[in-house]
Design a protein around this motif. Structure first.
Motif, PDB file in Angstrom:
ATOM      1  N   PHE A 101       1.771 -19.561  -2.222  1.00  0.00           N
ATOM      2  CA  PHE A 101       1.021 -19.606  -3.487  1.00  0.00           C
ATOM      3  C   PHE A 101       0.011 -20.364  -3.259  1.00  0.00           C
ATOM      4  O   PHE A 101      -1.211 -20.301  -3.066  1.00  0.00           O
ATOM      5  N   GLU A 102       0.331 -21.339  -3.155  1.00  0.00           N
ATOM      6  CA  GLU A 102       0.175 -22.697  -3.324  1.00  0.00           C
ATOM      7  C   GLU A 102      -0.998 -23.148  -1.543  1.00  0.00           C
ATOM      8  O   GLU A 102      -2.456 -23.305  -2.044  1.00  0.00           O
ATOM      9  N   LEU A 103      -0.460 -22.224  -0.853  1.00  0.00           N
ATOM     10  CA  LEU A 103      -1.171 -22.717   0.634  1.00  0.00           C
ATOM     11  C   LEU A 103      -2.297 -21.565   0.526  1.00  0.00           C
ATOM     12  O   LEU A 103      -3.314 -22.640   0.758  1.00  0.00           O
ATOM     13  N   PHE A 104      -2.381 -20.626   0.373  1.00  0.00           N
ATOM     14  CA  PHE A 104      -3.347 -19.580  -0.480  1.00  0.00           C
ATOM     15  C   PHE A 104      -3.922 -20.102  -0.863  1.00  0.00           C
ATOM     16  O   PHE A 104      -5.714 -19.723  -1.188  1.00  0.00           O
ATOM     17  N   SER A 105      -4.390 -19.901  -2.302  1.00  0.00           N
ATOM     18  CA  SER A 105      -5.372 -20.482  -3.958  1.00  0.00           C
ATOM     19  C   SER A 105      -5.477 -21.829  -3.515  1.00  0.00           C
ATOM     20  O   SER A 105      -6.704 -22.249  -4.303  1.00  0.00           O
TER      21      SER A 105
ATOM     22  N   GLY B  73       2.679   3.227  11.333  1.00  0.00           N
ATOM     23  CA  GLY B  73       2.935   3.469  11.911  1.00  0.00           C
ATOM     24  C   GLY B  73       2.295   2.353  13.631  1.00  0.00           C
ATOM     25  O   GLY B  73       1.868   3.391  14.411  1.00  0.00           O
ATOM     26  N   LEU B  74       2.412   1.414  13.436  1.00  0.00           N
ATOM     27  CA  LEU B  74       1.455   0.452  14.538  1.00  0.00           C
ATOM     28  C   LEU B  74       2.933  -0.188  15.607  1.00  0.00           C
ATOM     29  O   LEU B  74       3.841   0.248  15.051  1.00  0.00           O
ATOM     30  N   GLU B  75       2.849   0.159  16.855  1.00  0.00           N
ATOM     31  CA  GLU B  75       3.335  -1.167  17.277  1.00  0.00           C
ATOM     32  C   GLU B  75       3.604  -2.523  17.557  1.00  0.00           C
ATOM     33  O   GLU B  75       2.617  -2.970  16.610  1.00  0.00           O
ATOM     34  N   ASP B  76       4.514  -3.204  17.407  1.00  0.00           N
ATOM     35  CA  ASP B  76       4.671  -4.515  17.740  1.00  0.00           C
ATOM     36  C   ASP B  76       3.217  -5.078  18.665  1.00  0.00           C
ATOM     37  O   ASP B  76       2.179  -6.282  17.927  1.00  0.00           O
ATOM     38  N   ALA B  77       2.719  -4.769  19.641  1.00  0.00           N
ATOM     39  CA  ALA B  77       1.248  -5.105  19.838  1.00  0.00           C
ATOM     40  C   ALA B  77      -0.208  -5.095  19.194  1.00  0.00           C
ATOM     41  O   ALA B  77      -1.063  -5.979  19.411  1.00  0.00           O
ATOM     42  N   HIS B  78      -0.028  -4.240  18.205  1.00  0.00           N
ATOM     43  CA  HIS B  78      -1.317  -4.495  17.402  1.00  0.00           C
ATOM     44  C   HIS B  78      -1.061  -5.749  16.258  1.00  0.00           C
ATOM     45  O   HIS B  78      -2.001  -5.969  15.838  1.00  0.00           O
ATOM     46  N   LEU B  79      -0.233  -6.572  16.378  1.00  0.00           N
ATOM     47  CA  LEU B  79      -0.088  -7.857  15.318  1.00  0.00           C
ATOM     48  C   LEU B  79      -0.963  -8.862  15.931  1.00  0.00           C
ATOM     49  O   LEU B  79      -2.191  -9.851  14.710  1.00  0.00           O
ATOM     50  N   PRO B  80      -1.750  -9.169  17.428  1.00  0.00           N
ATOM     51  CA  PRO B  80      -3.044  -9.473  16.999  1.00  0.00           C
ATOM     52  C   PRO B  80      -4.089  -9.152  16.723  1.00  0.00           C
ATOM     53  O   PRO B  80      -4.934  -9.822  15.905  1.00  0.00           O
ATOM     54  N   ALA B  81      -4.446  -7.251  17.039  1.00  0.00           N
ATOM     55  CA  ALA B  81      -5.248  -6.575  15.938  1.00  0.00           C
ATOM     56  C   ALA B  81      -5.787  -7.334  15.043  1.00  0.00           C
ATOM     57  O   ALA B  81      -6.475  -7.267  13.946  1.00  0.00           O
ATOM     58  N   ILE B  82      -4.324  -6.689  13.568  1.00  0.00           N
ATOM     59  CA  ILE B  82      -3.866  -6.977  12.209  1.00  0.00           C
ATOM     60  C   ILE B  82      -4.887  -8.704  11.589  1.00  0.00           C
ATOM     61  O   ILE B  82      -5.127  -8.545  11.141  1.00  0.00           O
ATOM     62  N   LEU B  83      -3.982  -9.404  12.736  1.00  0.00           N
ATOM     63  CA  LEU B  83      -4.267 -11.085  12.670  1.00  0.00           C
ATOM     64  C   LEU B  83      -6.027 -10.831  13.026  1.00  0.00           C
ATOM     65  O   LEU B  83      -6.808 -11.595  12.166  1.00  0.00           O
ATOM     66  N   ALA B  84      -6.400 -10.722  13.842  1.00  0.00           N
ATOM     67  CA  ALA B  84      -7.759 -10.664  14.135  1.00  0.00           C
ATOM     68  C   ALA B  84      -8.228  -9.800  12.542  1.00  0.00           C
ATOM     69  O   ALA B  84      -9.715 -10.220  12.412  1.00  0.00           O
ATOM     70  N   GLU B  85      -8.383  -8.822  12.880  1.00  0.00           N
ATOM     71  CA  GLU B  85      -9.098  -8.334  11.288  1.00  0.00           C
ATOM     72  C   GLU B  85      -9.538  -9.182  10.155  1.00  0.00           C
ATOM     73  O   GLU B  85     -10.385  -8.792   9.789  1.00  0.00           O
ATOM     74  N   ALA B  86      -7.936  -9.721   9.748  1.00  0.00           N
ATOM     75  CA  ALA B  86      -7.838 -10.060   8.668  1.00  0.00           C
ATOM     76  C   ALA B  86      -8.800 -11.034   8.719  1.00  0.00           C
ATOM     77  O   ALA B  86      -9.412 -10.940   8.141  1.00  0.00           O
ATOM     78  N   ARG B  87      -8.798 -11.750   9.546  1.00  0.00           N
ATOM     79  CA  ARG B  87      -9.238 -13.264   9.617  1.00  0.00           C
ATOM     80  C   ARG B  87     -11.365 -12.533   9.583  1.00  0.00           C
ATOM     81  O   ARG B  87     -12.089 -13.015   8.800  1.00  0.00           O
ATOM     82  N   GLU B  88     -10.841 -11.765   9.906  1.00  0.00           N
ATOM     83  CA  GLU B  88     -12.651 -11.559  10.289  1.00  0.00           C
ATOM     84  C   GLU B  88     -13.521 -10.397   9.015  1.00  0.00           C
ATOM     85  O   GLU B  88     -14.431 -10.683   8.330  1.00  0.00           O
ATOM     86  N   LEU B  89     -12.280 -10.289   7.952  1.00  0.00           N
ATOM     87  CA  LEU B  89     -13.033  -8.962   6.980  1.00  0.00           C
ATOM     88  C   LEU B  89     -12.656 -10.582   6.069  1.00  0.00           C
ATOM     89  O   LEU B  89     -13.288 -10.155   4.190  1.00  0.00           O
ATOM     90  N   GLY B  90     -11.874 -11.208   5.171  1.00  0.00           N
ATOM     91  CA  GLY B  90     -12.142 -12.847   5.014  1.00  0.00           C
ATOM     92  C   GLY B  90     -10.904 -13.086   4.288  1.00  0.00           C
ATOM     93  O   GLY B  90     -11.357 -13.206   3.038  1.00  0.00           O
ATOM     94  N   PHE B  91      -9.919 -12.469   4.831  1.00  0.00           N
ATOM     95  CA  PHE B  91      -9.116 -12.485   3.675  1.00  0.00           C
ATOM     96  C   PHE B  91      -7.679 -14.084   3.707  1.00  0.00           C
ATOM     97  O   PHE B  91      -8.768 -15.291   4.972  1.00  0.00           O
ATOM     98  N   ALA B  92      -8.152 -15.218   2.722  1.00  0.00           N
ATOM     99  CA  ALA B  92      -7.644 -16.221   3.116  1.00  0.00           C
ATOM    100  C   ALA B  92      -5.751 -16.562   3.738  1.00  0.00           C
ATOM    101  O   ALA B  92      -6.113 -17.451   3.905  1.00  0.00           O
TER     102      ALA B  92
ATOM    103  N   ASN C  82       5.884 -17.895   8.499  1.00  0.00           N
ATOM    104  CA  ASN C  82       5.809 -17.169   7.573  1.00  0.00           C
ATOM    105  C   ASN C  82       4.564 -16.913   6.872  1.00  0.00           C
ATOM    106  O   ASN C  82       4.169 -16.503   5.802  1.00  0.00           O
ATOM    107  N   THR C  83       4.221 -18.095   6.556  1.00  0.00           N
ATOM    108  CA  THR C  83       2.853 -18.199   6.075  1.00  0.00           C
ATOM    109  C   THR C  83       1.351 -18.565   7.005  1.00  0.00           C
ATOM    110  O   THR C  83       1.172 -19.728   7.609  1.00  0.00           O
ATOM    111  N   VAL C  84       0.099 -17.927   6.486  1.00  0.00           N
ATOM    112  CA  VAL C  84      -0.344 -18.525   7.980  1.00  0.00           C
ATOM    113  C   VAL C  84      -2.309 -18.337   7.238  1.00  0.00           C
ATOM    114  O   VAL C  84      -2.820 -17.691   5.672  1.00  0.00           O
ATOM    115  N   VAL C  85      -2.523 -19.207   6.928  1.00  0.00           N
ATOM    116  CA  VAL C  85      -3.152 -20.231   5.851  1.00  0.00           C
ATOM    117  C   VAL C  85      -4.891 -19.284   6.596  1.00  0.00           C
ATOM    118  O   VAL C  85      -4.345 -19.929   7.980  1.00  0.00           O
TER     119      VAL C  85
END
Length: 309
Positions: A281-285, A67-86, A116-119
């Motif tokens: 996969f190669e970029l992430f791992s 149920g997210l709006e497009d405007a939540h994209l920056p928040a999702i990106l920031a949250e993934a970074r803060e949590l330590g997503f690769a 299509n891929t953010v490291v």
């Protein structure tokens, strides 16, 4: 799930990913998009990670389901970074919207104008594009001998930007691009001409262009499970055409089914899905992926799904 709106100018904050914390010494990835419940990226990535002895976890971040709006994209990106997503894979409709949110672009993404891929490497976010290479590899193997004099491409968004460059690199002499947003198509054609000195034109009448084309490529989301249908009128497709589609869920889109029925050589989106996942996969791992193993995982999942229906 909790979504909190902030005052104007402040970043939207979410807790969407709070239950997807990366494990110690593990690798956690997400796929950001809409209507992605059928994506096989999690399975391909996680199976390859397990094969290599990695604690590798891949989550779907489906804006529709959450149920997210497009405007939540920056928040999702920031949250993934803060949590330590690769890293994050990015699909429809965010491949271009994510560009201004990143710290840097790899040369492929900068040239294509889509990611299509953010490291996520520490505090920096770097965008890549594995779609172009993925489509090129699939095209070379799936349609090696088709005529490439003139090709009609439908769509000039994030996927279309990558596919158009791949087609030209694969030897297409003249590329005609159609989009319901002509200005976007014009911008893409100008970029391709500037970077590749390519013979590219924007067309507005499919009925006039289709009879001239050797092949037709669907680079729009039309045909996805959430956007069923055909990207062009059925009478425009002839048996002499070859047809490629970037959509892979479902693998047999209405366009691919129609083309098969008329005897056209076809290229479903599965090959592109596998090859782009290999490079991601190669970029992430930072490890070499086994293309054959990832392709086998994809094929087995497709067969299992077909058997269950």
């Amino acid at each position: 799930m909790h979504i909190a709106s902030n005052l104007p100018g402040q970043r939207l904050r979410t807790s969407v990913l709070h239950n997807q914390l990366p494990p110690p010494e593990g690798i956690t990835i997400g796929l950001v998009g809409r209507g992605i419940a059928s994506s096989l990226s999690p399975l391909m990535h996680e199976r390859e990670g397990a094969r290599q002895g990695l604690d590798y976890r891949y989550h779907l971040i489906d804006f529709d389901r959450l149920g997210l709006e497009d405007a939540h994209l920056p928040a999702i990106l920031a949250e993934a970074r803060e949590l330590g997503f690769a890293g994050l894979n990015v699909t429809y409709p965010f491949k271009q919207a994510v560009l201004p949110l990143l710290d840097d672009l790899a040369p492929d993404a900068a040239a294509i104008g889509a990611v299509n891929t953010v490291v996520l490497n520490g505090a920096r976010t770097v965008g890549h594009n594995t779609d172009c290479w993925g489509f090129s590899e699939s095209f070379r193997q799936g349609l090696p001998d088709v005529a490439r004099g003139r090709v009609l491409q439908l769509g000039s968004g994030g996927a279309g930007a990558a596919v158009s460059q791949a087609l030209l690199q694969c030897g297409v002499k003249h590329l005609a691009i159609y989009d319901t947003d002509p200005e976007r198509a014009v911008a893409l054609a100008a970029r391709l001409h500037r970077l590749l000195y390519a013979e590219v034109e924007v067309v507005t009448e499919l009925a006039a262009e289709a009879p001239l084309a050797d092949g037709i490529v669907n680079a729009t989301p039309v045909g996805m499970t959430k956007i069923p249908g055909l990207p062009l009128a059925t009478e425009l497709l002839e048996s002499r055409h070859w047809v490629a589609d970037v959509v892979y869920f479902p693998l047999e889109t209405e366009l691919i089914q129609l083309a098969r029925g008329r005897g056209c050589p076809v290229l479903p989106g599965g090959g592109m899905a596998v090859y782009q996942a290999v490079r991601a996969f190669e970029l992430f791992s930072a490890r070499k992926a086994d293309t054959g193993a990832m392709a086998a995982t994809f094929q087995a999942a497709i067969e299992a799904s077909a058997a269950a229906q």
